[in-house]
Every structure is written in structure tokens, then in C-alpha cells.
Design a protein around this motif. Structure first.
Motif, PDB file in Angstrom:
ATOM      1  N   LEU A  33       3.660 -15.271  18.691  1.00  0.00           N
ATOM      2  CA  LEU A  33       3.446 -15.467  17.257  1.00  0.00           C
ATOM      3  C   LEU A  33       3.885 -16.862  16.813  1.00  0.00           C
ATOM      4  O   LEU A  33       3.186 -17.526  16.043  1.00  0.00           O
ATOM      5  N   SER A  34       5.025 -17.318  17.313  1.00  0.00           N
ATOM      6  CA  SER A  34       5.522 -18.648  16.946  1.00  0.00           C
ATOM      7  C   SER A  34       4.567 -19.741  17.403  1.00  0.00           C
ATOM      8  O   SER A  34       4.339 -20.713  16.676  1.00  0.00           O
ATOM      9  N   GLY A  58      11.759  -5.729  17.524  1.00  0.00           N
ATOM     10  CA  GLY A  58      10.329  -5.963  17.343  1.00  0.00           C
ATOM     11  C   GLY A  58       9.958  -6.017  15.872  1.00  0.00           C
ATOM     12  O   GLY A  58       9.149  -6.847  15.452  1.00  0.00           O
ATOM     13  N   LEU A  59      10.558  -5.136  15.090  1.00  0.00           N
ATOM     14  CA  LEU A  59      10.314  -5.150  13.641  1.00  0.00           C
ATOM     15  C   LEU A  59      10.770  -6.471  13.039  1.00  0.00           C
ATOM     16  O   LEU A  59      10.071  -7.064  12.208  1.00  0.00           O
ATOM     17  N   LYS A  60      11.936  -6.925  13.460  1.00  0.00           N
ATOM     18  CA  LYS A  60      12.476  -8.200  12.972  1.00  0.00           C
ATOM     19  C   LYS A  60      11.532  -9.353  13.327  1.00  0.00           C
ATOM     20  O   LYS A  60      11.276 -10.235  12.499  1.00  0.00           O
ATOM     21  N   THR A  61      11.005  -9.338  14.542  1.00  0.00           N
ATOM     22  CA  THR A  61      10.073 -10.369  14.989  1.00  0.00           C
ATOM     23  C   THR A  61       8.823 -10.391  14.123  1.00  0.00           C
ATOM     24  O   THR A  61       8.368 -11.454  13.688  1.00  0.00           O
ATOM     25  N   LEU A  62       8.274  -9.217  13.862  1.00  0.00           N
ATOM     26  CA  LEU A  62       7.063  -9.141  13.029  1.00  0.00           C
ATOM     27  C   LEU A  62       7.351  -9.594  11.602  1.00  0.00           C
ATOM     28  O   LEU A  62       6.530 -10.309  11.002  1.00  0.00           O
ATOM     29  N   LEU A  63       8.490  -9.205  11.058  1.00  0.00           N
ATOM     30  CA  LEU A  63       8.840  -9.602   9.691  1.00  0.00           C
ATOM     31  C   LEU A  63       9.003 -11.118   9.585  1.00  0.00           C
ATOM     32  O   LEU A  63       8.516 -11.741   8.629  1.00  0.00           O
ATOM     33  N   ALA A  64       9.645 -11.725  10.572  1.00  0.00           N
ATOM     34  CA  ALA A  64       9.817 -13.182  10.564  1.00  0.00           C
ATOM     35  C   ALA A  64       8.467 -13.886  10.627  1.00  0.00           C
ATOM     36  O   ALA A  64       8.235 -14.875   9.913  1.00  0.00           O
ATOM     37  N   ALA A  65       7.566 -13.375  11.457  1.00  0.00           N
ATOM     38  CA  ALA A  65       6.222 -13.969  11.559  1.00  0.00           C
ATOM     39  C   ALA A  65       5.458 -13.803  10.254  1.00  0.00           C
ATOM     40  O   ALA A  65       4.765 -14.728   9.803  1.00  0.00           O
ATOM     41  N   LEU A  66       5.571 -12.637   9.635  1.00  0.00           N
ATOM     42  CA  LEU A  66       4.896 -12.390   8.357  1.00  0.00           C
ATOM     43  C   LEU A  66       5.384 -13.384   7.304  1.00  0.00           C
ATOM     44  O   LEU A  66       4.574 -14.015   6.610  1.00  0.00           O
ATOM     45  N   ARG A  67       6.677 -13.517   7.181  1.00  0.00           N
ATOM     46  CA  ARG A  67       7.240 -14.432   6.176  1.00  0.00           C
ATOM     47  C   ARG A  67       6.806 -15.872   6.426  1.00  0.00           C
ATOM     48  O   ARG A  67       6.453 -16.599   5.497  1.00  0.00           O
TER      49      ARG A  67
END
Length: 114
Positions: A33-34, A58-67
Motif C-alpha cells: 500500500l505504501s 492488519g486493521l491498523k495498516t488499512l486505516l493508515a493507508a485510508l487516511r
């Protein structure tokens, strides 16, 4: 865990994690994602059709990418979450944070002007 990255169309990219998205796998997902976001590919579909579980990392990773995508004028949309994955997203309240689609085609079409 394997993470596939695929160009779809109209600068929409798909990221497809396979298997369990746990602590080590979340790093692979974060890297994929990065890399897309670093290249200013800001319309991303995360196709979860091959994922069986997601941990808090994994949730944290997706949230960071979304933001990050939203700060650049884009979005990260989720597709094809299985029953267990939907349950996890719902328990975490992430079903209200992410746009979730039945499949990748629907998610891609949601990026297109109506």
C-alpha cells in the motif's frame, strides 16, 4: 502471506492479500500500500476475497493507508470480505470507516463518475 498488486484501469489499483493478515503479513500489506501511495496511486481497492482473517495490525495498516490516500485526494475501498472478515470489521467499527463492496468489480465501479 502473499500480497498481489495489480493495475486495473483509470489509475485504479488492486491489492489482494491472501491468507491470514496477522502481524508479519500486515507488514507485507503495508509495504504494498505504501509503495502505491508513494507513487501517487491514490485509488486503491483492497480485494479481500483471498483473505481469511485480519488481526488488529492488519486493521491498523488499512486505516493508515485510508487516511493517507484521503489526504492525497483518493480513497481505499474494500471488496469481497468473507463472513469472518465482515464480523471483525463490524466488531472494530471499521465497517463505518471503510466503504465495503461485495466484489472488486463493484468497488472499481464506485470510483467511476456517475
Amino acid at each position: 502471506m502473499t500480497v498481489r498488486v495489480l493495475f486495473l484501469e483509470d489509475d485504479i489499483w488492486a491489492v489482494t492479500p491472501e491468507g491470514r493478515i496477522d502481524v508479519p503479513a500486515a507488514r507485507s500489506l503495508e509495504d504494498a500500500l505504501s509503495e502505491l501511495l508513494d507513487q501517487r496511486h491514490i485509488r486503491i481497492v483492497v480485494d479481500c476475497s483471498q483473505a481469511t482473517y485480519i488481526a488488529s495490525s492488519g486493521l491498523k495498516t488499512l486505516l493508515a493507508a485510508l487516511r493517507r490516500a484521503q489526504s492525497l485526494g483518493g480513497d481505499v475501498r474494500l471488496a469481497a470480505l468473507g463472513e469472518r472478515m465482515l464480523e471483525i470489521f463490524s466488531m472494530a467499527g471499521f465497517d463505518r470507516v471503510f466503504t465495503i463492496h461485495a466484489d472488486a468489480t463493484e468497488a472499481v465501479n464506485s470510483f467511476k463518475p456517475k
